[in-house]
Design an enzyme around this catalytic site. Structure first.
Site: not given
Ligand code: NAD
Length: 429
Positions: A108, A220, A222-223
């Site tokens: 990571k 959340g 996000g993605n």
């Molecule tokens: P992202 O940046 O696209 O979205 C993150 C979301 O979380 C956003 O909507 C943001 O506003 C919200 N957020 C942040 N802090 C917050 C809080 N305190 N309270 C409520 N909402 C909050 O990220 P992502 O890619 O969607 O990843 C989200 C999680 O999934 C992370 O833990 C990441 O490590 C994990 N993850 C992501 C992937 C991937 O492929 N993108 C793969 C495995 C795990």
């Protein structure tokens, strides 16, 4: 409680590992090897900012274990990134790749920065600077980065371009999560969110429920959350509440609509970081609630998909009796204390490194496609992804049933045993 504060994710990752090491009777050498990263790099990234001044950003890469194959893991841009967060995430990547049985190890990376306050040029300079510092210690057969929180396909392409410039050649398998058409895989954007729902679908099936008779609340937007919601709705589920971080107010909010949220409507008022415009949401009839309200909704499914340490000893009791399943989209959203409470309450859990393994599985497919220089269509990618995730889910749930273990313990059991076996086979322990 804040997402980070005094909480140390690496201590949590180690505590989880130590418990499992005890449960499976792992020998001393294996414990010592696996509770520490194999290697880690800390470095400075000097960047000339748009105002002409130089700012120095702190970067990290941690390679936890590569016994099963090259390290694999994302790079996060986050203002509160810490080396212990990166260490924990690299360890979880090792278990994640092992539990879905792909031939990769765990790594990571991160940079302490907030892209909200950086121009595109400054972000590009950070990406290129990160690669210049670490290029000699990563590579397609050593360690393969990917996007994560607040990083995206464009960031990956800048990184790959810098890597290829330094080494003089094309190495598309060096970084995954690239844009489609530039070595990226179709389906990668959807993969993590879809993977959460493939495993949730199997869990609901085991509990005798169909997605159509369930409702969900997400942390959340996000993605991960957006694509999980898309597939969950396709299967008939309804999302009643989502939460996100508001970077202008420096706090989080939840948004609720009794009949269920409209995904496209909310997407149209969401920025690229997953932040929902609160004024526009209210105008569209969404009720704005405190950030942690997502946890206390009368729903059947909770999906934390934001950050680590979100369900903890102080708030786990606020989870309603209606909740049947917690499917963890985020990494490490539930602390061991809260985990214990959920187990006692018989709330079924799909643990993080199983539920959110869709992203790394698709990244692996991306590498395979890059290595053969032949790209699959989206249906082929998603079909392979569904099969891989479903098989991984059942390997874990079969063991959970057989040994009467909670799902998280069973997932750890499968993963740690596979990694320890690889270390043993190599003669490391
Ligand atoms: P992202 O940046 O696209 O979205 C993150 C979301 O979380 C956003 O909507 C943001 O506003 C919200 N957020 C942040 N802090 C917050 C809080 N305190 N309270 C409520 N909402 C909050 O990220 P992502 O890619 O969607 O990843 C989200 C999680 O999934 C992370 O833990 C990441 O490590 C994990 N993850 C992501 C992937 C991937 O492929 N993108 C793969 C495995 C795990």
């Amino acid at each position: 409680m804040s997402a980070r504060g005094a909480f140390n994710p690496f201590e949590m990752a180690r505590a989880q590992f130590d418990r499992i090491a005890e449960l499976i009777g792992l020998d001393e050498a294996a414990r010592e090897l696996l509770r520490n990263p194999m290697r880690e790099y800390h470095f400075n990234i000097p960047v000339r900012m748009d105002d002409g001044k130089v700012k120095v950003f702190r970067g990290f890469r941690v390679q936890h274990n590569d016994a099963r194959g090259p390290g694999k893991g994302g790079i996060r841009f986050h203002p509160q990134e810490t080396i212990d967060t990166v260490r924990a995430l690299s360890m979880w990547m090792t278990w994640k790749c092992a539990v879905v049985d792909i031939p990769l190890g765990g790594s990571k990376g991160g940079v302490v920065c907030d892209p909200h306050h950086l121009s595109a040029r400054e972000q590009e300079a950070i990406c290129r600077g990160w690669i210049r510092q670490i290029a000699r210690n990563i590579g397609p057969v050593q360690d393969v980065p990917a996007p994560d929180v607040m990083t995206n396909p464009q960031h990956m392409l800048w990184m790959l371009d810098e890597y290829e410039t330094l080494l003089g050649g094309h190495f598309p398998g060096q970084i995954t999560g690239k844009p489609v058409g530039m070595g990226g895989s179709l389906g990668r954007t959807q993969a993590t969110g879809y993977g959460v729902i493939y495993t949730l679908r199997e869990a609901l099936n085991e509990l005798g429920l169909s997605p159509g008779e369930t409702t969900a609340s997400f942390q959340g937007f996000g993605n991960v959350a957006q694509y999980a919601i898309a597939l969950y709705h396709e299967l008939g589920g309804r999302t009643l509440c989502v939460s996100c971080w508001d970077h202008r107010d420096q706090t989080s909010y939840s948004f609720r609509k009794p009949g269920g949220i409209d995904l496209e409507e909310l997407r149209s008022i969401t920025d690229r970081f997953g932040g929902i415009d609160k004024d526009k949401a209210e105008k569209l009839g969404y009720e704005r609630l405190p950030g942690d309200a997502w946890l206390e909704q009368d729903v059947s499914v909770l999906i934390p998909a934001a950050l680590e340490h979100q369900i903890h000893a102080e708030n786990v009791h606020r989870i309603r009796p209606s909740v049947k399943v917690v499917a963890e989209g985020a990494n490490g959203p539930t602390t061991p204390e809260a985990d214990q409470v959920l187990v006692e309450r018989r709330i079924f859990q799909v643990p993080d490194f199983l539920a959110n393994a869709g992203g790394v599985t698709c990244s692996y497919f991306e590498q395979v496609q890059c290595n053969t220089n032949y790209y699959w269509d989206q249906d082929e990618v998603l079909d392979k992804l569904d099969r891989k995730m479903t098989a991984a889910y059942h390997a874990v749930s079969d063991l959970a049933r057989e040994r009467k273990l909670p799902m998280r313990d069973a997932a750890y059991f499968v993963a740690v045993n596979r990694v320890a076996a690889a270390c043993r086979a190599r003669g490391w322990i």
